[in-house]
Design an enzyme around this catalytic site. Structure first.
Site, PDB file in Angstrom:
ATOM      1  CB  VAL A  15     -29.039  68.377  57.605  1.00 61.31           C
ATOM      2  CG1 VAL A  15     -29.291  69.767  58.194  1.00 61.31           C
ATOM      3  CG2 VAL A  15     -30.150  67.407  57.964  1.00 61.31           C
ATOM      4  CG  ASP A  69     -19.583  77.191  57.043  1.00 58.42           C
ATOM      5  OD1 ASP A  69     -20.453  78.012  56.728  1.00 58.42           O
ATOM      6  OD2 ASP A  69     -18.792  76.660  56.204  1.00 58.42           O
ATOM      7  CB  ALA A  93     -20.657  69.796  48.553  1.00 57.26           C
ATOM      8  CD  GLN A  94     -20.898  75.562  44.529  1.00 57.65           C
ATOM      9  OE1 GLN A  94     -22.110  75.321  44.326  1.00 57.65           O
ATOM     10  NE2 GLN A  94     -20.005  75.432  43.581  1.00 57.65           N
ATOM     11  CB  SER A  95     -23.724  70.413  45.361  1.00 59.87           C
ATOM     12  OG  SER A  95     -24.974  71.038  45.167  1.00 59.87           O
ATOM     13  CE1 TYR A 106     -17.691  78.570  51.222  1.00 59.30           C
ATOM     14  CE2 TYR A 106     -19.111  77.774  49.443  1.00 59.30           C
ATOM     15  CZ  TYR A 106     -18.837  77.918  50.800  1.00 59.30           C
ATOM     16  OH  TYR A 106     -19.687  77.388  51.726  1.00 59.30           O
ATOM     17  CB  THR A 138     -19.910  63.518  42.599  1.00 53.75           C
ATOM     18  OG1 THR A 138     -20.434  63.816  41.303  1.00 53.75           O
ATOM     19  CG2 THR A 138     -18.616  64.302  42.752  1.00 53.75           C
ATOM     20  CD  GLU A 140     -19.864  66.746  37.023  1.00 54.58           C
ATOM     21  OE1 GLU A 140     -18.897  67.461  36.715  1.00 54.58           O
ATOM     22  OE2 GLU A 140     -20.738  66.415  36.209  1.00 54.58           O
ATOM     23  CE1 TYR A 162     -19.793  69.201  43.866  1.00 50.47           C
ATOM     24  CE2 TYR A 162     -19.749  67.959  41.813  1.00 50.47           C
ATOM     25  CZ  TYR A 162     -20.164  68.098  43.123  1.00 50.47           C
ATOM     26  OH  TYR A 162     -20.950  67.123  43.698  1.00 50.47           O
ATOM     27  CE  LYS A 166     -18.824  66.892  46.432  1.00 48.88           C
ATOM     28  NZ  LYS A 166     -19.509  66.308  47.589  1.00 48.88           N
TER      29      LYS A 166
END
Ligand code: NAP
Ligand code: G4F
Length: 371
Positions: A15, A69, A93-95, A106, A138, A140, A162, A166
């Site tokens: 958020v 988390d 996400a670690q975006s 991670y 995504t 990606e 990444y 995803k």
């Protein structure tokens, strides 16, 4: 199923991010109770939500933040039991694509396994039949693209840890839909930006640099691949598509894109032009330079190319086909913010921030603030 006050309840993971803040605004406006999942940080990590937390913001009391988390399953199950959401938007996400090469494990845990943790928490909380769940998939995932433009049927070929994470999250959503008949949907969103975009993504890095260079706060900006092409839209328009995806009768997956692609180089030219620093280019490869073409700063080198920002594997071209989103969701990108307008809005906002930065520095000196 609405809550006791007749309001729908939503939970947004991630958020505090760009999309999380716009989606919170949208859902509050629609009368939802919005629960936001934020992770613990040593410093204040919700500047994008500050205005919503203000008691005078419309429906501010319907917005509640919780610590949890994506890599802590227990925290997710507890949060779901507590909030009993009708809709979940999994935006956490670690975006950052480049960072994912430095933090592959991670990134897999947060951006890939995090989706599974969430789905299992929904089942564990007994909400599998009630809760509709959106996954922030995504473009990606298309990576080294197999066709142009990319649609819901284009095969995936991710080019980063990444992207790979995803792809896992995408398929686990499809699998839970097919296995347990859960209302799991993927929005395959192409790049979307805004004045709230993280400062290390290329558009925001450029618009901030253009503004700060114009106002004398910075000399130059170093970038990586200037020829990469992206299909850029406005984040505010894209969160509307997320909401529409969860309002359908049937769970499904959708590409959300503008259908227009632009180079990083062009975005750079527009941004510097908007800041009053028109650009010309000189040199090639890592020796290429963006130089102010006219005006007060004529001849000044303001853009350099640095290998530091190249990626081990690059996604050269993204261009989405939004036909299904138009037909089924009634989401029409041609009626929304154009990439040129988006760029102008971002530069103008960063100009105001740069002015604030100057005032802040002067004030700190005056008040002798030690940091
Ligand atoms: P963003 O600004 O980076 O926001 C991501 C949020 O996730 C941040 O608030 C971050 O927390 C949070 N987060 C990261 N790791 C977490 C963890 N382990 N547990 C809980 N929260 C965690 O990204 P965005 O641009 O808003 O994008 C939203 C989502 O859409 C992401 O999943 C992204 O991958 C996906 N997506 C984005 C785009 C785009 O162009 N923007 C396109 C397609 C898909 P902190 O604020 O504390 O860092
Ligand atoms: O702004 P970027 O970092 O975004 P990227 O890699 O396309 O990823 C973003 O969009 C995805 C959707 O397609 C999201 F899933 C993802 O979470 C994220 O929001 O880079 C855009 C392009 C790349 O080709 C990159 O190589 O710009 C190029 N670039 C050139 N110089 C740069 C830079 N990117 C960054 N971040 N910094 C540079 O200095």
């Amino acid at each position: 199923m609405p809550n006791a006050e007749g309001r729908k309840v939503a939970l947004i993971t991630g958020v505090c991010g760009q999309d999380g803040s716009y989606l919170t605004e949208l859902l509050l406006e629609k009368g939802y109770i919005v629960h936001g999942l934020k992770r613990r940080s040593s410093s204040f990590n919700h500047p994008r939500l500050e205005h919503i937390l203000d008691k005078d913001y419309p429906n501010s009391k319907n917005f509640i933040l919780h610590y949890a988390d994506m890599v802590d399953s227990t925290s997710l199950t507890n949060l779901l039991k507590l909030t009993q959401p009708d809709e979940i938007y999994n935006l956490a996400a670690q975006s950052h694509v480049k960072v994912s090469f430095e933090l592959p494990e991670y990134t897999a845990a947060a951006s890939g396994m995090g989706a599974l943790n969430l789905l299992e928490a929904v089942r564990g909380a007994g909400l599998a039949d009630k809760t509709r769940i959106y996954q922030a998939s995504t473009s990606e995932m298309f990576g080294k693209v197999h066709e142009v433009p990319q649609s819901e049927t284009t095969p995936f070929h991710p080019r980063s840890p990444y992207g790979v994470a995803k792809v896992y999250a995408f398929w686990i959503f499809v699998n839970y839909r097919e296995s347990y008949n859960m209302f799991c949907c993927n929005g395959i969103l192409f790049n979307h930006e805004s004045p709230r975009r993280g400062e290390t993504f290329v558009t925001r890095k450029i618009t901030m640099a253009a503004a700060r260079i114009k106002l004398g706060l910075q000399d130059c900006v170093s970038l990586g691949n200037l020829d990469a092409k992206r299909d850029w839209g406005h984040a505010k328009d894209y969160v509307e598509a997320m909401w529409r995806i969860l309002q359908q009768d049937k769970a499904d997956d959708f590409v959300v894109a503008t259908g227009i692609t632009t180079t990083v180089r062009a975005f750079c030219e527009w941004s510097f032009n908007r800041a009053g620093l028109p650009l010309r280019w000189e040199g090639e490869g890592v020796n290429e330079r963006g130089i102010v073409a006219s005006g007060e700063h004529e001849g000044k080198v303001v853009v350099k190319v640095s290998e530091r920002f190249f990626r081990p594997a690059e996604v050269e071209l993204l261009l989405g086909d939004p036909a299904k989103a138009k037909a089924v969701l009634g989401w029409h990108p041609e009626q929304l913010t154009s990439v040129e307008k988006l760029c102008e809005e971002m530069v103008d906002a960063d100009m105001e921030l740069a002015k604030l930065e100057i005032m802040n520095v002067e004030m700190k000196k005056k008040l002798k603030v030690p940091y």
